[in-house]
Scaffold this active site. Structure first.
Site, PDB file in Angstrom:
ATOM      1  N   ASP A   1     -37.226  74.457 -29.598  1.00  0.00           N
ATOM      2  CA  ASP A   1     -37.843  73.836 -28.426  1.00  0.00           C
ATOM      3  C   ASP A   1     -37.426  72.367 -28.328  1.00  0.00           C
ATOM      4  O   ASP A   1     -37.066  71.755 -29.333  1.00  0.00           O
ATOM      5  CB  ASP A   1     -39.367  73.895 -28.528  1.00  0.00           C
ATOM      6  CG  ASP A   1     -39.888  75.329 -28.556  1.00  0.00           C
ATOM      7  OD1 ASP A   1     -39.204  76.218 -28.005  1.00  0.00           O
ATOM      8  OD2 ASP A   1     -40.969  75.534 -29.123  1.00  0.00           O
TER       9      ASP A   1
HETATM   10  N1  URA Z   1     -41.158  78.414 -32.968  1.00  0.00           N
HETATM   11  C1  URA Z   1     -41.542  77.585 -31.985  1.00  0.00           C
HETATM   12  O1  URA Z   1     -42.666  77.670 -31.502  1.00  0.00           O
HETATM   13  N2  URA Z   1     -40.692  76.636 -31.559  1.00  0.00           N
HETATM   14  C2  URA Z   1     -39.456  76.483 -32.069  1.00  0.00           C
HETATM   15  O2  URA Z   1     -38.721  75.585 -31.644  1.00  0.00           O
HETATM   16  C3  URA Z   1     -39.050  77.368 -33.090  1.00  0.00           C
HETATM   17  C4  URA Z   1     -39.906  78.331 -33.516  1.00  0.00           C
END
Ligand code: URA
Length: 239
Positions: free
Chosen positions: A111
């Site tokens: 993310d």
């Molecule tokens: N899980 C998440 O919620 N975000 C990420 O970036 C990776 C795994």
């Protein structure tokens, strides 16, 4: 769609030169007009000439190597996205300051607000092997949360959790308590916002999320946020 290797067996001369040098197509065209490029010993001015990997190509007498597969590990800072289309945030590939960085895609995503290990490559088969749900390669994260972590979470992660809006519980995952607000989480899946939603399913909230490892590939401790290096041959073939 699965990204494929962007390395063709043949391509236009101007495209090759711009990919290898990082110069713009217009800059390359002016170099061609100035008789700076030779193909198999003959000066060439035709930007559209189709060339291939077997030919000897020089730019100002320097050999031009045909593009090859590239494999990069990056310590992603917050505020960058792992997509190929630019939106509100800059792309992770923009952190890779190499002329060949343009054709890279990320193998799995983080993310925008998450940090840590991102793998970038132009080898679609390699990234597919790494991210295929069938392989279930372990992803390891260090997560900090808003409310104190309850010891019962270890069992809930191990048993599998129902995520909001989904029909299947998560696969067994490992949660290891580090301190009251920090844990190491290891998951084999890659559902949308998975770690954040697992923590949310336990009435808590992720504050920071940092990826340490994908399978056998561990983020190099020497890489500061925003820094990258190419993978070693052992790291590449261990996938
Ligand atoms: N899980 C998440 O919620 N975000 C990420 O970036 C990776 C795994």
């Amino acid at each position: 769609a699965m990204p494929v290797s962007n390395i063709p067996d043949s391509m236009r001369l101007d495209r090759l030169l711009s990919q290898v040098t990082g110069l713009s197509r217009n800059h390359v065209k002016s170099l061609l007009r100035g008789d700076n490029v030779e193909v198999d010993g003959v000066s060439v001015r035709d930007a559209a000439l189709q060339v291939n990997a077997t030919q000897a190509i020089t730019l100002r007498e320097d050999a031009v190597e045909w593009p090859r597969e590239r494999y990069v590990m990056l310590n992603k800072p917050a505020g960058y996205v792992c997509s190929t289309a630019e939106g509100a945030y800059p792309l992770v590939a923009s952190l890779v300051d190499a002329p060949w960085a343009d054709g890279l895609h990320s193998a799995g995503r983080l993310d925008a607000d998450s940090t840590g290990l991102v793998l970038l490559t132009n080898d679609g088969q390699w990234s597919h092997a790494l991210t295929s749900p069938r392989r279930q390669c372990v992803k390891s994260y260090v997560v900090t949360v808003k409310h104190p972590l309850q010891p019962g979470l270890v069992k809930r992660f191990a048993e599998g959790l129902m995520l909001n809006g989904e029909r299947e519980p998560t696969l067994p995952a490992q949660l290891e308590l580090i301190d009251t607000h920090t844990a190491r989480v290891q998951i084999c899946e890659g559902r949308y916002h998975q770690v954040k939603r697992m923590i949310a399913a336990c009435s808590n909230r992720v504050v920071t999320l940092h990826r340490e490892a994908i399978g056998h590939l561990v983020l190099d401790a020497a890489l500061n946020p925003g820094e990258w290096r190419e993978l070693t041959p052992e790291e590449i073939s261990g996938v």
